[in-house]
Design a protein around this motif. Sequence first.
Motif, PDB file in Angstrom:
ATOM      1  N   PRO A  32       9.821   1.281   4.391  1.00 11.08           N
ATOM      2  CA  PRO A  32       9.127   0.012   4.160  1.00 11.08           C
ATOM      3  C   PRO A  32       9.154  -0.875   5.396  1.00 11.08           C
ATOM      4  O   PRO A  32       9.912  -0.637   6.340  1.00 11.08           O
ATOM      5  N   GLU A  37      -0.181   1.632   7.238  1.00 12.07           N
ATOM      6  CA  GLU A  37       0.341   2.841   6.599  1.00 12.07           C
ATOM      7  C   GLU A  37      -0.208   4.092   7.292  1.00 12.07           C
ATOM      8  O   GLU A  37      -0.621   5.053   6.640  1.00 12.07           O
ATOM      9  N   ASP A  54       5.501   2.511   5.108  1.00 12.26           N
ATOM     10  CA  ASP A  54       4.803   1.849   4.001  1.00 12.26           C
ATOM     11  C   ASP A  54       4.719   0.338   4.255  1.00 12.26           C
ATOM     12  O   ASP A  54       5.732  -0.320   4.501  1.00 12.26           O
ATOM     13  N   SER A  56       4.938  -2.585   2.717  1.00 13.08           N
ATOM     14  CA  SER A  56       5.453  -2.974   1.394  1.00 13.08           C
ATOM     15  C   SER A  56       5.286  -4.459   1.090  1.00 13.08           C
ATOM     16  O   SER A  56       5.796  -4.946   0.084  1.00 13.08           O
ATOM     17  N   THR A  57       4.575  -5.222   1.930  1.00  9.95           N
ATOM     18  CA  THR A  57       4.328  -6.647   1.692  1.00  9.95           C
ATOM     19  C   THR A  57       2.844  -6.847   1.417  1.00  9.95           C
ATOM     20  O   THR A  57       2.026  -6.916   2.336  1.00  9.95           O
ATOM     21  N   ASP A 155       3.386   5.019  -3.479  1.00 13.11           N
ATOM     22  CA  ASP A 155       2.987   4.033  -2.480  1.00 13.11           C
ATOM     23  C   ASP A 155       3.072   2.621  -3.076  1.00 13.11           C
ATOM     24  O   ASP A 155       2.663   2.392  -4.212  1.00 13.11           O
ATOM     25  N   THR A 156       3.609   1.675  -2.307  1.00 16.48           N
ATOM     26  CA  THR A 156       3.630   0.276  -2.752  1.00 16.48           C
ATOM     27  C   THR A 156       2.197  -0.227  -2.900  1.00 16.48           C
ATOM     28  O   THR A 156       1.363   0.024  -2.031  1.00 16.48           O
ATOM     29  N   ASP A 158      -1.227  -2.113  -2.624  1.00 14.63           N
ATOM     30  CA  ASP A 158      -1.789  -2.814  -1.479  1.00 14.63           C
ATOM     31  C   ASP A 158      -2.654  -3.991  -1.902  1.00 14.63           C
ATOM     32  O   ASP A 158      -3.575  -4.390  -1.190  1.00 14.63           O
TER      33      ASP A 158
END
Length: 382
Positions: A32, A37, A54, A56-57, A155-156, A158
């Motif tokens: 993260p 990505e 990733d 992640s934000t 995947d976080t 998006d």
Amino acid sequence: MHRHRTAVRLALLTLLAGALVPMGAAPAVATPGCLDETLPPGPVPALPLSDGCDDSTPPETTLTASTTPNAAGFLAASTMTFTVGAQVSDGDTGPFGLECTLAGPGQAHDWRACTSPVTYAGLPDGSYAFRARAVDLGDTALDPDSPLAPGTVADTPDLDPTPARLTWTQDSAAPFVFVTSTAYDEQTPTQPVVTSGSMPIRINSSEPGSTFECRDNGRAIPCTGGRFELATPGAGRHRFTARSVDRAGNASAWSEPVEFYVPTDLRRQRGWRTVRGDGYFRGAALRATRRGARLVLPRATVGELRLLASTGRGFGTVRLRVGKRDWHVVSLAGRTAAMKEITVLDRYSGVRAGRIVIESLTDRPVVVDAVVARSNRFPSAQ
């Protein structure tokens, strides 16, 4: 030639085997904290053997509405415009997009791409909910996890997991107000004489939850719906109007005026003394016990004259006139009453002007309380 091809194949297989994660190694996951990505390069093009990084934000969503609902959640506008934006806290440069959804009785739709500003015109009245979310378009189609590496994680997302939201109830229709008077006067029903301490009026609206605005002779006064008491109104003619304001702020038209008249309280003069009691107008009256005691009121234009006085056994007689016109004699002897309304000049007697004089004609006691001295201009019956 055959031996050369076999050697190349063996070298390639050895290279791939060396890049694979051993069976006993820890699971690989996307790292993260990245701004994008992008997958890491592998020994073979398009076949990365380790996880990437990733982002992640996810972006956050800003939302501003052209009209803000009031504290009760209501508004009157039938057109709403929303200014929507995306903001990030990690320096990601995007690109970013927007998605919107609307729930309600008109123009409702599910999540779809939108651009700011977002406008909905001609909405029918009802309850609505608008939501918007920012989307990281640069990352939404990418997955930083390698399909060849074991132990990968999802995947976080998006996009903003907490969309910006505005709910409201639209009410663009003005209410109706209903104002009625409970006072009654047989002689002048459209402008009754009110001798009580307050004027009772009933006020209602076509929409529940409405508030009310009231005016007495053009002056704003506080009032409430239902049975309303206009306390201690001043002497003279009154024109009371009201309007209702619904929860969205729509105001009705002002009502037709409710008219009424309040007598003029008499003030003590020479030869008279004040007597008090609950039965008198405003709690007090004037008493005289000698012939010739006079009360002189200011000059007025009079088309109707009434006297409020006490009656009883042994009471005397008074006479009244306006200006230099004829005297009108009134006997106060009779059945005991703290306050009796006596018509001296009815509304059809013509108009006269001058000072109003009240005079005692005997040495017997007389008690006079108030007078109604007004022109004979009255609103027509409804």
